[in-house]
Design a protein around this motif. Structure first.
Motif, mmCIF file in Angstrom:
data_model
loop_
_atom_site.group_PDB
_atom_site.id
_atom_site.type_symbol
_atom_site.label_atom_id
_atom_site.label_comp_id
_atom_site.label_asym_id
_atom_site.label_seq_id
_atom_site.Cartn_x
_atom_site.Cartn_y
_atom_site.Cartn_z
ATOM 1 N N ASP A 2 46.522 34.127 58.984
ATOM 2 C CA ASP A 2 47.295 35.080 58.203
ATOM 3 C C ASP A 2 48.541 34.450 57.595
ATOM 4 N N ARG A 3 48.923 33.270 58.084
ATOM 5 C CA ARG A 3 50.085 32.573 57.520
ATOM 6 C C ARG A 3 49.724 31.841 56.232
ATOM 7 N N LEU A 4 48.442 31.823 55.876
ATOM 8 C CA LEU A 4 48.009 31.064 54.709
ATOM 9 C C LEU A 4 48.155 31.845 53.409
ATOM 10 N N ASN A 5 48.532 33.127 53.484
ATOM 11 C CA ASN A 5 48.808 33.919 52.272
ATOM 12 C C ASN A 5 47.635 33.841 51.289
ATOM 13 N N ILE A 6 46.475 34.259 51.751
ATOM 14 C CA ILE A 6 45.217 33.978 51.068
ATOM 15 C C ILE A 6 44.945 34.911 49.890
ATOM 16 N N ILE A 7 44.427 34.316 48.825
ATOM 17 C CA ILE A 7 43.822 35.042 47.702
ATOM 18 C C ILE A 7 42.321 34.810 47.816
ATOM 19 N N HIS A 8 41.573 35.873 48.017
ATOM 20 C CA HIS A 8 40.130 35.766 48.274
ATOM 21 C C HIS A 8 39.357 36.295 47.067
ATOM 22 N N VAL A 9 38.500 35.444 46.513
ATOM 23 C CA VAL A 9 37.733 35.799 45.314
ATOM 24 C C VAL A 9 36.250 35.635 45.598
ATOM 25 N N THR A 10 35.466 36.616 45.188
ATOM 26 C CA THR A 10 34.018 36.518 45.282
ATOM 27 C C THR A 10 33.425 36.950 43.947
ATOM 28 N N GLY A 11 32.099 36.894 43.844
ATOM 29 C CA GLY A 11 31.418 37.232 42.597
ATOM 30 C C GLY A 11 30.184 36.350 42.440
ATOM 31 N N THR A 12 29.423 36.611 41.394
ATOM 32 C CA THR A 12 28.242 35.787 41.127
ATOM 33 C C THR A 12 28.592 34.621 40.219
ATOM 34 N N LYS A 13 29.293 34.912 39.158
ATOM 35 C CA LYS A 13 29.722 33.885 38.209
ATOM 36 C C LYS A 13 31.218 34.017 37.948
ATOM 37 N N VAL A 55 45.558 39.473 48.476
ATOM 38 C CA VAL A 55 44.949 40.143 47.337
ATOM 39 C C VAL A 55 43.528 39.627 47.176
ATOM 40 N N CYS A 56 42.637 40.469 46.646
ATOM 41 C CA CYS A 56 41.223 40.115 46.476
ATOM 42 C C CYS A 56 40.811 40.266 45.010
ATOM 43 N N GLY A 57 39.787 39.545 44.627
ATOM 44 C CA GLY A 57 39.252 39.658 43.274
ATOM 45 C C GLY A 57 37.748 39.541 43.258
ATOM 46 N N ILE A 58 37.106 40.266 42.342
ATOM 47 C CA ILE A 58 35.656 40.176 42.158
ATOM 48 C C ILE A 58 35.388 39.791 40.709
#
Length: 525
Positions: free
Chosen positions: A50-61, A168-171
């Protein structure tokens, strides 16, 4: 061979992506349950992540491109960044980047053995279990980010492999792919990708195919995740005028918009004590619409400076220009075709070519993808030659003489012949019905000529034939050239006489990676 080289060389080729996906599928129900245990066995705690301040992104392309834009923006602000992605093109070290650069081989090896030895030493007490190939690299990335004290970690991975609370997350764009794991409908794929959501964590998506938006919205409501739809890139009002992107192609515009929202939100949460979410309005469907703010000069420069090898990438080697794009879905192949036609035309205009320009397609696909549909979308590019080869960087004459090709490679070659026949059918070319195998008891004269299509046993031999000695980078590499029939040499006359040669390399990231191994020799060091 020293430990450093041996470790990295082994990981470079240890496991094809298709095998990794099957492995994930068979063990998917164990992923979340066991990852915490693997992390603890490797000396990490989930609280540390949790200290890594992560931005997590997923998706197909587009998830890799989105992450590349996002990471470049945050780095331009002066933050120390970590970036984890997959697959790698040439070196496994590409998957883990610090401040935009692949982790050095010495550091990679040191950190790899730190976690691997702890996992190995504790496996007997845990039923002999070890993480998957992808799992080990995921743990390694988090370990490296912690040791290197990054301010922000930008990660692209399947939701099943990561269950921490990001900032924060992104698709990115959702499409039909990996159906054996994610399901064979776009709705099923959207449901699995929405597993990225976390309660109270802001999430963003680009405008998706119609059937997917209700799924994403419903999952967000179930989980308690605020979900925003990104505006079009042209809606952002930058003081400098229209935004310029370092990554070519119209399809990158939605990725850039997603990256702007992700980086903007991360910066707000980093600098504002109330963790403000972006301003938004509600559209007719009830989905939150993110505001198109005015990007700062740092953001504008970040978008323009972004590089992401193997995705809409152009390399010019004298008279030969390579257009590389690891497109592997129908949507991405369509975008690749449009990008190539537009960029190749611009290249001719700016180079003032004083003669004919030859166009060559170098193509292969992996897995269960529909090569016929892919190739049909590439027909409008009007190639003079279509060349097919397996995603094998190189083979030697001795390996052919000693018949070292295993069954999987024979299957790859057979698929290349199938792709060649499909291309001829799409282009209404005669087919003589012959299907000679490349593997014979004696050294064969390779390749077999079939009109304007050719099949080669490896990427290097294909590139050598296409370039006809006109690329000094290839000519300087001391590798054995496989002999070809005189008729094939004669057929290459247009390539030798052309003012320029334009080569589109697409269909598989592995094909693109194998090509870059030869075309960008620095990437292999």
């Amino acid at each position: 061979m020293d430990t450093e080289t041996d470790t990295i060389s082994t990981l470079n080729t240890l496991q094809p992506y298709a095998t990794a996906l099957k492995e994930l599928k068979s063990k998917r129900h164990l992923q979340l349950k066991t990852m915490r245990g693997f992390l603890e066995r490797a000396g990490l705690t989930v609280d540390e992540l949790d200290r890594l301040n992560i931005i997590h992104v997923t998706g197909t392309k587009g998830k890799g491109s989105t992450c590349a834009f996002t990471e470049q923006i945050l780095r331009n602000y002066g933050f120390r960044t970590g970036f984890f992605s997959s697959p790698h093109l040439v070196q496994v070290t590409e998957r883990i980047r610090i401040n935009g650069q692949p982790i050095g081989k010495e550091l990679f090896t040191k950190y790899f053995w730190q976690i691997y030895r702890q996992l190995e030493e504790t496996k007997d007490a845990h039923g002999g279990t070890m993480p998957t190939y992808f799992g080990i690299l995921t743990i390694l990335a988090f370990h490296i980010f912690l040791q290197e004290k990054v301010h922000s970690s930008v990660v692209t991975m399947t939701p099943a492999c990561f269950n921490r609370r990001p900032w924060v997350c992104g698709i990115s764009f959702l499409d039909i792919d990996h159906t054996d794991i994610l399901g064979d409908t776009i709705k099923q794929i959207a449901w699995h990708k929405a597993g990225i959501y976390k309660p109270g964590v802001p999430a963003f998506t680009i405008r998706q195919p119609e059937d997917t938006m209700p799924v994403l919205e419903e999952r967000a409501k179930e989980i308690g995740c605020p979900l925003w739809v990104c505006p079009q890139l042209e809606d952002y009002q930058a003081e400098c005028g229209p935004l310029h992107l370092g990554l070519a192609g119209q399809h990158q515009r939605s990725n850039a918009s997603l990256a702007l929202q992700l980086s903007h939100t991360w910066l707000q949460m980093r600098g504002l004590p109330d963790n403000s979410f972006p301003c938004s309005t509600v559209n007719n469907g009830g989905m939150l619409q993110a505001t198109a703010f005015s990007p700062s000069p740092v953001m504008v420069k970040g978008l323009a400076d972004t590089e992401w090898p193997g995705r809409s990438q152009t390399l010019k080697h004298g008279a030969v220009t390579y257009f590389l794009d690891g497109a592997h879905t129908l949507h991405s192949i369509q975008a690749c075709s449009e990008w190539f036609r537009e960029t190749a035309a611009e290249n001719i205009f700016t180079s003032n070519a004083n003669g004919p320009v030859a166009r060559v397609l170098l193509f292969n696909v992996t897995g269960e993808r529909d090569a016929a549909a892919f190739l049909k979308l590439l027909v409008p590019c009007h190639f003079d030659f279509a060349v097919f080869c397996p995603c094998i960087a190189e083979v030697s004459t001795s390996s052919i003489q000693e018949k070292k090709f295993d069954m999987s490679v024979k299957e790859m070659l057979t698929r290349c012949w199938d792709n060649e026949r499909i291309w001829r059918l799409h282009n209404h070319l005669d087919d003589n019905g012959d299907n000679p195998l490349l593997i014979e008891d004696r050294l064969p004269n390779l390749p077999e000529h079939r009109g304007d299509t050719l099949v080669f046993p490896c990427i290097f031999s294909a590139l050598q034939w296409i370039t006809q000695g006109r690329d000094s980078v290839l000519a300087d590499q001391a590798k054995m050239t496989l002999p070809v029939k005189p008729s094939v040499t004669a057929k290459a006359a247009p390539l030798r006489e052309a003012s320029e040669i334009h080569v589109l390399i697409t269909g598989s990231l592995y094909l693109v990676g194998g090509a870059l191994k030869h075309l960008d020799t620095a990437s292999s060091k």
